[in-house]
Design a protein around this motif. Structure first.
Motif, PDB file in Angstrom:
ATOM      1  N   GLY A 140       0.806  -1.220   0.000  1.00 10.86           N
ATOM      2  CA  GLY A 140       0.000   0.000   0.000  1.00 10.86           C
ATOM      3  C   GLY A 140       0.837   1.267   0.000  1.00 10.86           C
ATOM      4  N   THR A 141       1.905   1.264   0.792  1.00 10.13           N
ATOM      5  CA  THR A 141       2.698   2.502   0.902  1.00 10.13           C
ATOM      6  C   THR A 141       3.630   2.693  -0.296  1.00 10.13           C
ATOM      7  OG1 THR A 141       4.360   1.356   2.225  1.00 10.13           O
ATOM      8  CG2 THR A 141       2.693   2.578   3.434  1.00 10.13           C
ATOM      9  N   LYS A 142       4.133   1.602  -0.858  1.00 13.45           N
ATOM     10  CA  LYS A 142       5.149   1.738  -1.906  1.00 13.45           C
ATOM     11  C   LYS A 142       4.629   1.628  -3.338  1.00 13.45           C
ATOM     12  CE  LYS A 142       9.100   1.060   0.880  1.00 13.45           C
ATOM     13  NZ  LYS A 142      10.040   0.102   1.439  1.00 13.45           N
ATOM     14  N   SER A 143       3.353   1.280  -3.499  1.00 11.54           N
ATOM     15  CA  SER A 143       2.805   1.187  -4.861  1.00 11.54           C
ATOM     16  C   SER A 143       2.186   2.526  -5.247  1.00 11.54           C
ATOM     17  CB  SER A 143       1.718   0.117  -4.938  1.00 11.54           C
ATOM     18  OG  SER A 143       2.214  -1.132  -4.536  1.00 11.54           O
ATOM     19  N   ASP A 144       2.216   2.835  -6.539  1.00 12.28           N
ATOM     20  CA  ASP A 144       1.482   4.003  -7.024  1.00 12.28           C
ATOM     21  C   ASP A 144      -0.020   3.721  -6.987  1.00 12.28           C
ATOM     22  OD1 ASP A 144       3.771   5.581  -7.683  1.00 12.28           O
ATOM     23  OD2 ASP A 144       4.102   4.231  -9.386  1.00 12.28           O
ATOM     24  N   ARG A 145      -0.375   2.464  -7.238  1.00 16.73           N
ATOM     25  CA  ARG A 145      -1.777   2.037  -7.174  1.00 16.73           C
ATOM     26  C   ARG A 145      -1.827   0.635  -6.582  1.00 16.73           C
ATOM     27  NH1 ARG A 145      -1.637   6.510  -8.794  1.00 16.73           N
ATOM     28  NH2 ARG A 145      -2.571   7.426 -10.660  1.00 16.73           N
ATOM     29  N   LEU A 146      -2.853   0.400  -5.757  1.00 15.66           N
ATOM     30  CA  LEU A 146      -3.068  -0.931  -5.199  1.00 15.66           C
ATOM     31  C   LEU A 146      -4.474  -1.378  -5.612  1.00 15.66           C
ATOM     32  CD1 LEU A 146      -1.814  -3.106  -3.292  1.00 15.66           C
ATOM     33  CD2 LEU A 146      -3.034  -2.003  -1.426  1.00 15.66           C
ATOM     34  N   VAL A 147      -4.542  -2.512  -6.298  1.00 15.10           N
ATOM     35  CA  VAL A 147      -5.833  -2.986  -6.800  1.00 15.10           C
ATOM     36  C   VAL A 147      -6.196  -4.306  -6.116  1.00 15.10           C
ATOM     37  CG1 VAL A 147      -7.204  -3.479  -8.855  1.00 15.10           C
ATOM     38  CG2 VAL A 147      -5.211  -1.985  -9.031  1.00 15.10           C
ATOM     39  N   THR A 148      -7.391  -4.366  -5.540  1.00 17.50           N
ATOM     40  CA  THR A 148      -7.821  -5.551  -4.802  1.00 17.50           C
ATOM     41  C   THR A 148      -8.837  -6.368  -5.607  1.00 17.50           C
ATOM     42  OG1 THR A 148      -7.591  -4.262  -2.776  1.00 17.50           O
ATOM     43  CG2 THR A 148      -8.770  -6.341  -2.595  1.00 17.50           C
ATOM     44  N   PHE A 149      -8.623  -7.678  -5.618  1.00 18.29           N
ATOM     45  CA  PHE A 149      -9.570  -8.591  -6.254  1.00 18.29           C
ATOM     46  C   PHE A 149     -10.065  -9.568  -5.195  1.00 18.29           C
ATOM     47  CE2 PHE A 149      -6.836  -7.027  -9.571  1.00 18.29           C
ATOM     48  CZ  PHE A 149      -7.692  -6.819 -10.652  1.00 18.29           C
ATOM     49  N   GLY A 150     -11.372  -9.686  -5.060  1.00 18.05           N
ATOM     50  CA  GLY A 150     -11.907 -10.573  -4.043  1.00 18.05           C
ATOM     51  C   GLY A 150     -13.356 -10.897  -4.296  1.00 18.05           C
ATOM     52  N   ASP A 151     -14.058 -11.228  -3.203  1.00 18.62           N
ATOM     53  CA  ASP A 151     -15.452 -11.616  -3.338  1.00 18.62           C
ATOM     54  C   ASP A 151     -16.332 -10.386  -3.105  1.00 18.62           C
ATOM     55  OD1 ASP A 151     -17.520 -13.582  -3.672  1.00 18.62           O
ATOM     56  OD2 ASP A 151     -17.896 -13.423  -1.531  1.00 18.62           O
TER      57      ASP A 151
END
Lengths: 121, 119, 98
Positions: free
Chosen positions: B108-119
């Protein structure tokens, strides 16, 4: 970790039926331990996570709801609840086991816009 | 751009892992860096080398391993979630490693974007 | 912000909540959420009403897989996985409404 970001955890799922609420709480605690700016949002069935009086003996599952009260000790003090979700479920702030800020949907949306990272499980 | 991905569901049961993989592949093809994929909840089951799909089906686990090998993607499996579900070092597929939730925070802190895939 | 929805609006409140809560921006419908953008479904009117405030994007491979690619509701736009990546890059944050 030097870089501090605003993390919001959006909780939309009820407890016990699935493990998401419990494992989400584990991430919240770790994120706070890494000195990030943490807030929690409870909306839709997620508001059930905060209901007072959970008794889990009969389902042989750990009652993790006291953890929400312990969040303050980890400097997690920003707990928000969507008013409409409470209302739809016949609940009021008095039914909740911890102090929260109740917000309208527009206020929730505005708060989401301020975040750097939004996590939902 | 530096992208992080979170996968919360197991393979074959839910589309999340497929969606995450196809997203990661497209991101890499577009010249972005997918530096870490964090597997949480039932997502840890994506790391089991004991997985054996029928011949005519995609191999979700191997697909992730190959992506890691070819593009240096850091595939991290949450230790607490993994132990709960019987995923350990001895049945870990190539390219995956087991570590703590701090790695998710770091994603979360080091990415330019964080994308979550789940239910 | 990019809002990613993956559940059918007829079985989960995620899309409806998102439409009522978020201040605007891009919405991407993936997985079972693509049913929201098909002509004649019970949620269509609510989706159309939100189009002034949000740009509605639909992951084409997911709608094709479900046999409804020819029923995309007017005003929604198809994207492929490359387009999905572009949406993520173009928005400062993205939120998956799980």
């Amino acid at each position: 970790m030097s870089d501090v970001k605003k993390f919001m955890f959006v909780n939309r799922k009820a407890p016990y039926g699935t493990i998401y609420a419990l494992e989400s709480l584990e991430v919240v605690l770790i994120t706070a331990a890494f000195d990030q700016d943490v807030s929690l949002m409870f909306t839709d069935d997620g508001v059930y996570q905060l209901k007072k009086g959970q008794q889990t003996k009969g389902i042989e599952t750990k009652n993790f709801s006291p953890t929400y009260r312990a969040l303050e000790g980890y400097d997690v003090e920003k707990l928000y609840v969507d008013q409409e979700s409470l209302q739809e479920r016949g609940l009021t702030e008095d039914d909740l086991l911890v102090d929260v800020t109740v917000l309208s949907r527009a206020e929730v949306g505005a708060l989401m816009d301020e975040q750097d990272v939004i996590l939902s499980f | 751009m530096k992208l992080g991905i979170v996968v919360n569901e197991g393979p074959y049961q839910h589309q999340a892992s497929d969606s995450a993989y196809l997203f990661a592949k497209a991101a890499i093809e577009a010249g972005h860096e997918v530096w870490r994929v964090f597997f949480y909840h039932d997502g840890v089951n994506n790391a089991s080398k004991l997985t054996e799909p029928p011949q005519d089906d995609r191999n979700i686990v191997n697909r992730w391993s190959k992506l890691a090998e070819e593009h240096k993607v850091d595939l991290v499996v949450c230790v607490a979630a993994a132990l709960r579900r019987g995923i350990r070092e001895e049945n870990l597929a190539t390219g995956f490693r087991i570590s703590g939730l701090g790695q998710l925070v770091e994603a979360g802190t080091k990415s330019d974007r964080l994308v979550t895939f789940g239910d | 912000m990019l809002h990613i929805i993956n559940r059918s609006p007829l079985s989960d409140r995620a899309l409806e909540n998102c439409l009522n809560t978020a201040s605007g921006g891009d919405i991407l419908l993936i997985e079972d959420a693509v049913y929201a953008a098909t002509a004649g479904n019970a949620f269509e009117a609510k989706l159309r009403a939100a189009m002034g405030k949000f740009k509605i994007n639909v992951l084409r491979p997911d709608l094709e897989a479900r046999g409804l690619a020819d029923r995309l509701v007017e005003g929604a736009a198809f994207v492929d996985y490359a387009g999905f990546v572009e949406l993520v890059v173009a928005n400062k944050t993205c939120q998956s409404w799980l």
